[in-house]
Each structure stands twice: as structure tokens, then as C-alpha cells.
Scaffold this motif. Structure first.
Motif, PDB file in Angstrom:
ATOM      1  N   ILE A 199       0.318 -37.771  30.385  1.00  0.00           N
ATOM      2  CA  ILE A 199      -0.116 -37.254  31.676  1.00  0.00           C
ATOM      3  C   ILE A 199       1.103 -37.221  32.582  1.00  0.00           C
ATOM      4  N   ILE A 200       1.381 -36.045  33.133  1.00  0.00           N
ATOM      5  CA  ILE A 200       2.529 -35.918  34.031  1.00  0.00           C
ATOM      6  C   ILE A 200       2.038 -35.537  35.416  1.00  0.00           C
ATOM      7  N   SER A 201       2.808 -35.921  36.406  1.00  0.00           N
ATOM      8  CA  SER A 201       2.553 -35.433  37.755  1.00  0.00           C
ATOM      9  C   SER A 201       3.892 -35.214  38.443  1.00  0.00           C
ATOM     10  N   GLY A 202       3.880 -34.281  39.350  1.00  0.00           N
ATOM     11  CA  GLY A 202       5.096 -33.958  40.078  1.00  0.00           C
ATOM     12  C   GLY A 202       4.893 -32.701  40.886  1.00  0.00           C
ATOM     13  N   TYR A 203       5.987 -32.162  41.390  1.00  0.00           N
ATOM     14  CA  TYR A 203       5.932 -30.960  42.211  1.00  0.00           C
ATOM     15  C   TYR A 203       6.331 -29.745  41.373  1.00  0.00           C
ATOM     16  N   ALA A 204       5.378 -28.815  41.203  1.00  0.00           N
ATOM     17  CA  ALA A 204       5.639 -27.583  40.469  1.00  0.00           C
ATOM     18  C   ALA A 204       6.397 -26.580  41.340  1.00  0.00           C
ATOM     19  N   SER A 205       6.276 -26.733  42.652  1.00  0.00           N
ATOM     20  CA  SER A 205       6.991 -25.888  43.608  1.00  0.00           C
ATOM     21  C   SER A 205       7.258 -26.718  44.857  1.00  0.00           C
ATOM     22  N   VAL A 206       8.428 -26.559  45.416  1.00  0.00           N
ATOM     23  CA  VAL A 206       8.791 -27.266  46.645  1.00  0.00           C
ATOM     24  C   VAL A 206       9.008 -26.210  47.728  1.00  0.00           C
ATOM     25  N   TYR A 207       8.403 -26.437  48.884  1.00  0.00           N
ATOM     26  CA  TYR A 207       8.394 -25.447  49.956  1.00  0.00           C
ATOM     27  C   TYR A 207       9.692 -25.427  50.769  1.00  0.00           C
ATOM     28  N   ASN A 208       9.932 -24.269  51.339  1.00  0.00           N
ATOM     29  CA  ASN A 208      11.003 -24.051  52.309  1.00  0.00           C
ATOM     30  C   ASN A 208      12.403 -24.285  51.759  1.00  0.00           C
ATOM     31  N   ALA A 235      15.270 -22.280  49.201  1.00  0.00           N
ATOM     32  CA  ALA A 235      15.595 -21.073  48.439  1.00  0.00           C
ATOM     33  C   ALA A 235      15.828 -21.446  46.976  1.00  0.00           C
ATOM     34  N   ASP A 236      15.157 -20.721  46.075  1.00  0.00           N
ATOM     35  CA  ASP A 236      15.339 -20.980  44.650  1.00  0.00           C
ATOM     36  C   ASP A 236      16.434 -20.067  44.094  1.00  0.00           C
ATOM     37  N   ASP A 237      16.635 -20.112  42.794  1.00  0.00           N
ATOM     38  CA  ASP A 237      17.682 -19.309  42.155  1.00  0.00           C
ATOM     39  C   ASP A 237      17.432 -17.805  42.241  1.00  0.00           C
ATOM     40  N   HIS A 238      16.207 -17.392  42.599  1.00  0.00           N
ATOM     41  CA  HIS A 238      15.872 -15.979  42.739  1.00  0.00           C
ATOM     42  C   HIS A 238      15.897 -15.526  44.205  1.00  0.00           C
ATOM     43  N   ASN A 239      16.377 -16.413  45.074  1.00  0.00           N
ATOM     44  CA  ASN A 239      16.470 -16.148  46.508  1.00  0.00           C
ATOM     45  C   ASN A 239      15.101 -16.078  47.193  1.00  0.00           C
ATOM     46  N   ASP A 240      14.109 -16.703  46.542  1.00  0.00           N
ATOM     47  CA  ASP A 240      12.761 -16.775  47.101  1.00  0.00           C
ATOM     48  C   ASP A 240      12.558 -18.114  47.799  1.00  0.00           C
ATOM     49  N   ILE A 241      11.790 -18.098  48.864  1.00  0.00           N
ATOM     50  CA  ILE A 241      11.374 -19.318  49.551  1.00  0.00           C
ATOM     51  C   ILE A 241       9.847 -19.277  49.630  1.00  0.00           C
ATOM     52  N   ILE A 242       9.219 -20.252  49.020  1.00  0.00           N
ATOM     53  CA  ILE A 242       7.758 -20.323  49.081  1.00  0.00           C
ATOM     54  C   ILE A 242       7.388 -21.130  50.319  1.00  0.00           C
ATOM     55  N   ILE A 243       6.514 -20.558  51.115  1.00  0.00           N
ATOM     56  CA  ILE A 243       6.108 -21.158  52.389  1.00  0.00           C
ATOM     57  C   ILE A 243       4.857 -22.012  52.179  1.00  0.00           C
ATOM     58  N   ASN A 244       4.803 -23.140  52.888  1.00  0.00           N
ATOM     59  CA  ASN A 244       3.645 -24.034  52.820  1.00  0.00           C
ATOM     60  C   ASN A 244       2.372 -23.232  53.060  1.00  0.00           C
ATOM     61  N   GLY A 245       1.390 -23.414  52.181  1.00  0.00           N
ATOM     62  CA  GLY A 245       0.118 -22.706  52.287  1.00  0.00           C
ATOM     63  C   GLY A 245       0.048 -21.472  51.405  1.00  0.00           C
ATOM     64  N   ASN A 279      16.392 -13.746  52.369  1.00  0.00           N
ATOM     65  CA  ASN A 279      15.489 -14.439  51.450  1.00  0.00           C
ATOM     66  C   ASN A 279      14.103 -13.808  51.507  1.00  0.00           C
ATOM     67  N   ARG A 280      13.446 -13.730  50.353  1.00  0.00           N
ATOM     68  CA  ARG A 280      12.055 -13.299  50.338  1.00  0.00           C
ATOM     69  C   ARG A 280      11.201 -14.522  50.645  1.00  0.00           C
ATOM     70  N   ASN A 339      13.602 -23.573  41.055  1.00  0.00           N
ATOM     71  CA  ASN A 339      13.674 -24.482  42.196  1.00  0.00           C
ATOM     72  C   ASN A 339      14.077 -25.864  41.663  1.00  0.00           C
ATOM     73  N   LYS A 340      15.294 -26.258  41.918  1.00  0.00           N
ATOM     74  CA  LYS A 340      15.852 -27.510  41.363  1.00  0.00           C
ATOM     75  C   LYS A 340      15.093 -28.761  41.803  1.00  0.00           C
ATOM     76  N   HIS A 341      14.308 -28.651  42.857  1.00  0.00           N
ATOM     77  CA  HIS A 341      13.561 -29.812  43.366  1.00  0.00           C
ATOM     78  C   HIS A 341      12.185 -29.951  42.732  1.00  0.00           C
ATOM     79  N   ALA A 342      11.779 -28.974  41.938  1.00  0.00           N
ATOM     80  CA  ALA A 342      10.473 -29.001  41.273  1.00  0.00           C
ATOM     81  C   ALA A 342      10.600 -29.819  39.991  1.00  0.00           C
ATOM     82  N   GLN A 343      10.163 -31.074  40.066  1.00  0.00           N
ATOM     83  CA  GLN A 343      10.373 -31.983  38.943  1.00  0.00           C
ATOM     84  C   GLN A 343       9.149 -32.829  38.655  1.00  0.00           C
ATOM     85  N   ILE A 344       9.115 -33.308  37.408  1.00  0.00           N
ATOM     86  CA  ILE A 344       8.126 -34.305  37.011  1.00  0.00           C
ATOM     87  C   ILE A 344       8.515 -35.599  37.708  1.00  0.00           C
ATOM     88  N   ARG A 345       7.565 -36.246  38.353  1.00  0.00           N
ATOM     89  CA  ARG A 345       7.843 -37.478  39.087  1.00  0.00           C
ATOM     90  C   ARG A 345       7.236 -38.716  38.430  1.00  0.00           C
TER      91      ARG A 345
END
Length: 180
Positions: A20-29, A31-41, A120-121, A139-145
Motif C-alpha cells: 500500500i503506497i500513499s503520496g502526492y500524485a500531483s503537486v500544485y503551483n 511548473a513541471d517538465d512540460h511547463n504546466d502548472i496544475i492549480i489547486n482544485g 506556463n499553461r 513533477n519532481k515533487h510528486a512522490q511516494i511518501r
């Protein structure tokens, strides 16, 4: 027993086949390697029953199920079970244990976005399709915790042993009472 490793990863020791793993699949605000920023919500209204849990974004390699997914102020937090009875699941578990793989990533359809002044998109609405364990996340911050192990048969065996121990203790008391 609990072990802590680098990057604040916690491994809870428990023998079993599934992980069983848990962590962040996406971290908000961020910029990822594709120049995308996912906004909270952006992932509001997640339906985990329609979201697949994959190995390396390969739609032909599901490795388990997502048990929960929710947004908090940091990102999209997930909890998922890797099936240790299938080849891709065994591979994922072995590489996570080794420390060779520790990242998560998302696959989604963009429903709404705009561009920032910096180019950024900014993704404001998205439909989550899948969460993957990956070697190289965008997104380098999206990791198994956190990691736990699950084995229902072991749990049932421990319950049965506990009951047997209680029966033996009662039997020993009865024999003691008869002798005295």
C-alpha cells in the motif's frame, strides 16, 4: 516496526504480498517538465472508480487499485494498493523496496486552462484518468511518501493464533483448577 529513509519516505514493516503506497500524485503551483502548472482544485470531483492505477503510464499494465484520492492545499494525495500477485506489481514492489523508483505521476484530460505571463499553461480543471508509479515524473515533487504491506491471510492467521492461545490458556487454567 517503522523505518524512515531519505525524502521523508516511511516504510511500515509488515509481511505480505501487496504493498500500500500513499503520496502526492500531483503537486500544485509548481511548473513541471512540460511547463504546466496544475492549480489547486483542478481535480475537483475525482471518481476513483474510474481512475486507473498503472505502472509507468502503460494502460496495458494496471498494477492495482486506488483506494482514495483527494486534494489538499499541497496537491493531489492518493492511497493505492499494488497487487503483488501480478508480474508488473511484483516488479513495482521490488523497485520501490530497492529505492530505484519512488515517484508518482498523473494522466488526465485538460478541461480548462489559461496561460501565465511567463508562458506556463495553468491547468484549472482536469479529469483524472490514471495515476502511475514512474521512474521519471514530470513533477519532481510528486512522490511516494509512505509504504505499508498488506496480507489478509496473515492477518486472519494472527487472529486464529490469538484465539488458539486464549483457548489454550483457558484449558491450562481448567487443568490447574482440577489438580488443586
Amino acid at each position: 516496526m517503522e523505518y524512515k529513509t531519505s525524502n521523508s519516505l516511511i516504510i511500515k514493516s509488515f509481511t505480505g504480498q501487496d504493498m500500500i503506497i500513499s503520496g502526492y500524485a500531483s503537486v500544485y503551483n509548481i511548473a513541471d517538465d512540460h511547463n504546466d502548472i496544475i492549480i489547486n482544485g483542478a481535480f475537483a470531483g475525482i471518481n476513483i472508480h474510474k481512475t486507473r492505477f498503472l505502472w509507468q503510464h502503460d494502460e496495458h499494465n494496471p498494477i492495482g487499485i486506488i483506494k482514495s484520492a483527494y486534494e489538499d492545499s499541497y496537491g493531489l494525495k492518493v492511497r493505492a494498493v499494488i497487487n503483488g500477485k501480478i508480474a508488473a506489481g511484483k516488479e513495482a514492489i521490488a523497485l520501490i523496496k530497492q529505492g530505484a523508483v519512488n515517484a508518482l505521476s498523473v494522466g488526465f484530460y485538460i478541461k480548462a486552462f489559461e496561460y501565465s505571463d511567463g508562458g506556463n499553461r495553468l491547468i484549472t480543471k482536469a479529469e483524472l484518468v490514471e495515476v502511475s508509479i514512474v521512474t521519471f515524473p514530470a513533477n519532481k515533487h510528486a512522490q511516494i511518501r509512505q509504504i505499508e504491506y498488506s496480507n489478509k491471510s496473515l492477518a486472519f492467521m494472527l487472529i486464529a493464533l490469538n484465539k488458539l492461545e486464549n483457548i489454550m490458556n483457558l484449558n491450562n487454567r481448567s487443568n490447574y483448577d482440577r489438580r488443586n
